[in-house]
Design an enzyme around this catalytic site. Structure first.
Site, short mmCIF file in Angstrom:
data_model
loop_
_atom_site.label_atom_id
_atom_site.label_comp_id
_atom_site.label_asym_id
_atom_site.label_seq_id
_atom_site.Cartn_x
_atom_site.Cartn_y
_atom_site.Cartn_z
N GLU A 155 0.79 -1.23 0.00
CA GLU A 155 0.00 0.00 0.00
C GLU A 155 0.82 1.29 0.00
O GLU A 155 0.76 2.09 0.95
CB GLU A 155 -0.99 -0.02 1.17
N GLU A 262 -6.03 -7.98 -0.72
CA GLU A 262 -6.76 -7.83 0.53
C GLU A 262 -8.22 -7.55 0.21
O GLU A 262 -8.53 -6.71 -0.64
CB GLU A 262 -6.22 -6.66 1.38
#
Length: 328
Positions: A155, A262
């Site tokens: 991320e 995710e």
């Protein structure tokens, strides 16, 4: 996903042809993130068993028996190498390697995931050269394990977009220079690598190159109002499919492969339908989507709303039956 881990620990053009990959009857990669070694990020290096932990390999074997075949193992770069281009912390490396080997010895995929958000010691990583060296050193430790997957960094966010491109390319170059030529490389994008914002933020990542042609674009997608994965409610029963629609078209238009690294939803009927919507959309487009990984399992989650930790995690008891339909 960004969580307070210390607290948790306590409580339209012509489509190009995508690279071909031999698939199982279902998703190629379907699994769970195994959180723990990245916990306590405010305490560096921290104390094993106090600030952070490592996944329970017996729990992983239980999840494999249920049908999961891919396990993403987050860790902190600073714990593995206190200096980016320096030597390893041998104890941390040993524990990480032990978990990786337990996964791959069981015939599953192990994703080595640098959970650093594009930062090192709290500062944005600005040297692609140092990042390449770091990945060359790390990849050398796993170069002979064909069931390892390298996840460049978790991320990236609030960073110059060209830098995100350069860091991903440096990671690819370093991994291949280490002799790790058989493994897949999962690259992540800016803006928390969100699938729903991918085309707005990460279009330049289509220029990444790999001599082995094994790049997979890892995107994350949560189903709550702000897409943060911090709420147990989901927007609607169809939000999953809606949020990956534009990313799906981007993969097709650019001849790329993707994975949802995710995803999660709360233990309620709307979220179960929303998760099914997401996974159905990926299955309907499995020429470009290789699978998905639930966030998350791990021994310290306790009553965390998305916990897939056997045998009493909230998601393990409340969401597993929904996910089993997508396993083999």
């Amino acid at each position: 996903m960004k969580v307070n881990t210390l607290l948790v620990a306590v409580a339209a053009g012509t489509a190009m042809a995508a690279p071909q990959l031999k698939k199982r009857a279902g998703f190629t990669f379907f699994g769970v993130t195994e959180a723990g070694a990245e916990f306590g990020e405010k305490s560096i290096p921290g104390v094993w068993g106090t600030d952070y932990t490592f996944p329970d390999t017996e729990s992983i074997l239980t999840l494999i028996s249920k049908g999961f075949n891919t396990f993403r193992i987050p860790f902190l770069m600073e714990r593995l190498t206190p200096e980016m281009t320096g030597s390893f912390d041998e104890g941390y490396l040993k524990n990480l390697t032990s978990v990786v080997n337990a996964v791959t010895d069981a015939g599953a995929w192990a994703i080595v995931d640098a959970q650093n958000f594009g930062r090192f010691n709290g500062e944005i990583i600005s040297s692609a050269s140092d990042f390449q060296t770091w990945w060359k050193n790390v990849a050398a430790e796993f170069a002979d394990n064909k069931n390892v997957i390298f996840d460049t960094n978790n991320e990236f966010h609030d960073m110059d977009q060209t830098l995100v491109l350069d860091l991903n390319q440096a990671a690819i170059n370093g991994i291949r220079a280490a002799g790790a030529t058989s493994q897949y490389i999962f690259v992540e994008g800016n803006s928390y690598t969100g699938a729903w914002t991918w085309t707005d933020n990460n279009d330049n990542l289509k220029s990444l190159t790999d001599p082995q042609d094994k790049i997979v674009y890892e995107m994350h997608q949560y189903l709550d109002t702000d897409g943060s994965g911090t709420h147990e409610t989901c927007v609607s029963e169809t939000i999953g499919a809606e949020r990956v629609e534009s990313a799906t078209q981007w993969l097709k238009d650019n001849g790329k492969l993707g994975v949802i690294g995710e995803f999660a939803g709360g233990n309620n009927e709307i979220c179960r339908a929303a998760v099914k919507s997401l996974l159905d959309a990926l299955k309907e487009n499995d020429d470009v989507w290789l699978g998905a990984l639930w966030w998350a399992a791990g021994p310290w989650w306790e009553d965390y709303m998305f916990s897939m930790e056997p045998t009493d995690g909230i998601a393990y008891t409340g969401m597993l039956s929904t996910l089993e339909a997508y396993m083999n």
